[in-house]
Design a protein around this motif. Sequence first.
Motif, PDB file in Angstrom:
ATOM      1  N   VAL A  92     100.307  30.881  31.053  1.00 54.27           N
ATOM      2  CA  VAL A  92      98.857  31.260  31.371  1.00 54.27           C
ATOM      3  C   VAL A  92      98.941  32.344  30.647  1.00 54.27           C
ATOM      4  O   VAL A  92      99.487  33.506  31.020  1.00 54.27           O
ATOM      5  N   ALA A  93      98.286  33.137  29.323  1.00 55.96           N
ATOM      6  CA  ALA A  93      98.055  34.311  28.961  1.00 55.96           C
ATOM      7  C   ALA A  93      96.610  34.615  29.087  1.00 55.96           C
ATOM      8  O   ALA A  93      95.848  34.128  28.013  1.00 55.96           O
ATOM      9  N   ASN A  94      96.192  35.407  29.912  1.00 57.18           N
ATOM     10  CA  ASN A  94      94.816  35.557  30.331  1.00 57.18           C
ATOM     11  C   ASN A  94      94.339  34.406  30.524  1.00 57.18           C
ATOM     12  O   ASN A  94      94.621  33.421  31.408  1.00 57.18           O
ATOM     13  N   SER A  95      93.087  34.030  29.789  1.00 56.26           N
ATOM     14  CA  SER A  95      92.473  32.654  30.101  1.00 56.26           C
ATOM     15  C   SER A  95      92.920  31.441  29.083  1.00 56.26           C
ATOM     16  O   SER A  95      92.410  30.396  29.325  1.00 56.26           O
ATOM     17  N   LEU A  96      94.023  31.983  28.302  1.00 55.82           N
ATOM     18  CA  LEU A  96      94.477  30.883  27.610  1.00 55.82           C
ATOM     19  C   LEU A  96      95.538  30.303  27.899  1.00 55.82           C
ATOM     20  O   LEU A  96      96.648  30.797  28.352  1.00 55.82           O
ATOM     21  N   LYS A  97      95.754  29.004  27.956  1.00 52.34           N
ATOM     22  CA  LYS A  97      96.713  28.141  28.390  1.00 52.34           C
ATOM     23  C   LYS A  97      97.639  27.628  27.201  1.00 52.34           C
ATOM     24  O   LYS A  97      97.149  26.921  26.412  1.00 52.34           O
ATOM     25  N   VAL A  98      98.826  27.809  27.329  1.00 54.50           N
ATOM     26  CA  VAL A  98      99.795  27.375  26.104  1.00 54.50           C
ATOM     27  C   VAL A  98     100.878  26.365  26.783  1.00 54.50           C
ATOM     28  O   VAL A  98     101.517  26.921  27.727  1.00 54.50           O
ATOM     29  N   GLY A  99     101.069  25.373  26.023  1.00 57.34           N
ATOM     30  CA  GLY A  99     102.125  24.286  26.350  1.00 57.34           C
ATOM     31  C   GLY A  99     103.322  24.399  25.635  1.00 57.34           C
ATOM     32  O   GLY A  99     103.126  24.538  24.287  1.00 57.34           O
ATOM     33  N   LEU A 100     104.496  24.414  25.933  1.00 60.34           N
ATOM     34  CA  LEU A 100     105.659  24.359  25.101  1.00 60.34           C
ATOM     35  C   LEU A 100     106.367  23.061  25.192  1.00 60.34           C
ATOM     36  O   LEU A 100     106.688  22.550  26.279  1.00 60.34           O
ATOM     37  N   VAL A 101     106.570  22.418  23.895  1.00 64.83           N
ATOM     38  CA  VAL A 101     107.334  21.013  23.542  1.00 64.83           C
ATOM     39  C   VAL A 101     108.245  21.203  22.581  1.00 64.83           C
ATOM     40  O   VAL A 101     107.817  21.889  21.886  1.00 64.83           O
ATOM     41  N   GLY A 102     109.158  20.497  22.531  1.00 57.83           N
ATOM     42  CA  GLY A 102     110.159  20.215  21.450  1.00 57.83           C
ATOM     43  C   GLY A 102     110.995  19.043  21.490  1.00 57.83           C
ATOM     44  O   GLY A 102     111.114  18.537  22.763  1.00 57.83           O
ATOM     45  N   ASP A 103     111.313  18.447  20.544  1.00 57.26           N
ATOM     46  CA  ASP A 103     112.305  17.346  20.640  1.00 57.26           C
ATOM     47  C   ASP A 103     111.785  16.174  21.265  1.00 57.26           C
ATOM     48  O   ASP A 103     112.543  15.494  22.007  1.00 57.26           O
ATOM     49  N   THR A 104     110.379  15.864  21.109  1.00 57.23           N
ATOM     50  CA  THR A 104     109.826  14.916  22.042  1.00 57.23           C
ATOM     51  C   THR A 104     110.049  13.391  21.569  1.00 57.23           C
ATOM     52  O   THR A 104     109.862  12.580  22.466  1.00 57.23           O
ATOM     53  N   ASP A 105     110.230  13.191  20.359  1.00 61.69           N
ATOM     54  CA  ASP A 105     109.924  11.825  19.985  1.00 61.69           C
ATOM     55  C   ASP A 105     108.371  11.359  20.134  1.00 61.69           C
ATOM     56  O   ASP A 105     107.637  12.244  20.499  1.00 61.69           O
ATOM     57  N   TYR A 106     108.127  10.119  20.303  1.00 61.87           N
ATOM     58  CA  TYR A 106     106.692   9.915  20.738  1.00 61.87           C
ATOM     59  C   TYR A 106     106.573   8.655  21.653  1.00 61.87           C
ATOM     60  O   TYR A 106     105.676   7.972  21.467  1.00 61.87           O
ATOM     61  N   GLY A 107     107.609   8.445  22.569  1.00 62.00           N
ATOM     62  CA  GLY A 107     107.665   7.528  23.358  1.00 62.00           C
ATOM     63  C   GLY A 107     106.818   7.946  24.868  1.00 62.00           C
ATOM     64  O   GLY A 107     105.881   8.778  24.885  1.00 62.00           O
ATOM     65  N   GLY A 148     101.376  11.051  13.864  1.00 65.05           N
ATOM     66  CA  GLY A 148      99.773  11.339  13.904  1.00 65.05           C
ATOM     67  C   GLY A 148      98.939  10.385  14.532  1.00 65.05           C
ATOM     68  O   GLY A 148      98.247  11.128  15.472  1.00 65.05           O
ATOM     69  N   TYR A 149      99.381   9.298  14.792  1.00 64.05           N
ATOM     70  CA  TYR A 149      98.603   8.326  15.771  1.00 64.05           C
ATOM     71  C   TYR A 149      98.797   8.996  17.073  1.00 64.05           C
ATOM     72  O   TYR A 149      98.044   8.816  18.061  1.00 64.05           O
ATOM     73  N   PHE A 150     100.226   9.373  17.529  1.00 63.37           N
ATOM     74  CA  PHE A 150     100.628   9.571  18.677  1.00 63.37           C
ATOM     75  C   PHE A 150      99.881  10.776  19.065  1.00 63.37           C
ATOM     76  O   PHE A 150      99.232  11.021  20.263  1.00 63.37           O
ATOM     77  N   LEU A 151      99.636  11.781  18.138  1.00 70.02           N
ATOM     78  CA  LEU A 151      98.969  13.154  18.508  1.00 70.02           C
ATOM     79  C   LEU A 151      97.271  12.825  18.691  1.00 70.02           C
ATOM     80  O   LEU A 151      96.681  13.411  19.814  1.00 70.02           O
ATOM     81  N   ASP A 152      96.809  11.873  18.165  1.00 65.25           N
ATOM     82  CA  ASP A 152      95.537  11.437  18.216  1.00 65.25           C
ATOM     83  C   ASP A 152      95.223  10.668  19.562  1.00 65.25           C
ATOM     84  O   ASP A 152      94.272  11.449  20.393  1.00 65.25           O
ATOM     85  N   THR A 153      95.990   9.970  19.863  1.00 60.50           N
ATOM     86  CA  THR A 153      95.823   9.148  21.315  1.00 60.50           C
ATOM     87  C   THR A 153      96.231   9.705  22.373  1.00 60.50           C
ATOM     88  O   THR A 153      95.608   9.829  23.540  1.00 60.50           O
ATOM     89  N   ASN A 154      97.189  10.767  22.387  1.00 58.07           N
ATOM     90  CA  ASN A 154      97.635  11.493  23.543  1.00 58.07           C
ATOM     91  C   ASN A 154      96.960  12.824  23.679  1.00 58.07           C
ATOM     92  O   ASN A 154      97.529  13.661  24.705  1.00 58.07           O
ATOM     93  N   TRP A 155      96.422  13.559  22.594  1.00 67.05           N
ATOM     94  CA  TRP A 155      96.116  14.827  22.633  1.00 67.05           C
ATOM     95  C   TRP A 155      94.538  14.937  22.262  1.00 67.05           C
ATOM     96  O   TRP A 155      93.772  15.415  22.934  1.00 67.05           O
ATOM     97  N   TYR A 156      94.524  14.793  21.048  1.00 70.71           N
ATOM     98  CA  TYR A 156      92.941  14.877  20.394  1.00 70.71           C
ATOM     99  C   TYR A 156      92.072  14.176  21.011  1.00 70.71           C
ATOM    100  O   TYR A 156      90.866  14.310  21.487  1.00 70.71           O
ATOM    101  N   ASP A 157      92.322  12.856  21.162  1.00 71.50           N
ATOM    102  CA  ASP A 157      91.191  11.821  21.995  1.00 71.50           C
ATOM    103  C   ASP A 157      91.091  12.258  23.217  1.00 71.50           C
ATOM    104  O   ASP A 157      89.865  11.794  23.876  1.00 71.50           O
ATOM    105  N   ASN A 158      91.844  13.058  23.847  1.00 72.48           N
ATOM    106  CA  ASN A 158      91.950  13.625  25.406  1.00 72.48           C
ATOM    107  C   ASN A 158      91.199  14.942  25.342  1.00 72.48           C
ATOM    108  O   ASN A 158      91.138  15.503  26.422  1.00 72.48           O
ATOM    109  N   GLY A 159      90.631  15.412  24.356  1.00 65.11           N
ATOM    110  CA  GLY A 159      89.948  16.773  24.393  1.00 65.11           C
ATOM    111  C   GLY A 159      90.756  17.889  23.752  1.00 65.11           C
ATOM    112  O   GLY A 159      90.119  19.025  23.763  1.00 65.11           O
ATOM    113  N   GLY A 160      91.868  17.434  23.455  1.00 69.76           N
ATOM    114  CA  GLY A 160      92.823  18.641  22.972  1.00 69.76           C
ATOM    115  C   GLY A 160      92.618  18.992  21.729  1.00 69.76           C
ATOM    116  O   GLY A 160      91.778  18.279  20.705  1.00 69.76           O
TER     117      GLY A 160
END
Length: 236
Positions: A18-33, A67-79
């Motif tokens: 948490v940086a002030n009111s901004l929340k930052v998530g850190l990920v790497g080497d995730t694959d998409y499973g 790209g589909y993984f990002l849509d279904t697991n992030w953007y479609d959930n309000g990310g």
Amino acid sequence: PHKMTHRLVTSLCLAAGVANSLKVGLVGDTDYGSGAANCYKIMSDRGVDLVLQNGDFDYRNDYSGWGYFLDTNWYDNGGKHVLMSARNHDIELNFDNYRTQLLSRLSPELESNCKGRDGKDFKDDYGRWGNCVMGNVRIVLIGWDEMEHDVDEAVTFVEDSFTGTSEDWRICMWHRPEGTYNPGDRHTSSYDTFPVYEACRIYGAFTFSGHSHLYSRSKLMSSYSGFTVSPLDDPD
């Protein structure tokens, strides 16, 4: 430069700082499973505003699947916001296609608040060089090849990106960590990248990397070349 010392972070899924009111998530080497989906769910559930995805999106050259993984697991959930740096597998498979997937989803806010190197449009440099601001956080992104082949150029980019700026939170991110800092017995060779780490430390930035597929505690560092953990580091 900021006077706070530097913290080294290597992580597969760390949500969320948490940086002030901004929340930052850190990920790497995730694959998409399922594991990656769980990471993104954690970030979504915790109200993360910005995901920093530090390379190795998948290991199968399935950029449309990513790209589909990002849509279904992030953007479609309000990310809304994702920033990434390129890694070895992305480049070996077909980095431009992965970059196209992320550029098509780049938020207008990030596009207007990110710059490439030497005044280039961020879209031209995305994944390789990036200097981005969101809220009270400044993020400097350096790609795999760029970190690999020209350490002096990377140092200059870090210095130019942070000089004269006022954000309280600063993050440096690149995929491959200096091998001598890796726990375990994988990827432990020295890559002579200490000057880039030191440049980030001097300007009070966190360093975030991936590559090693290991869980790592973060440390508050007072010197990288001297392998010195700050006496201010809290082991708890």
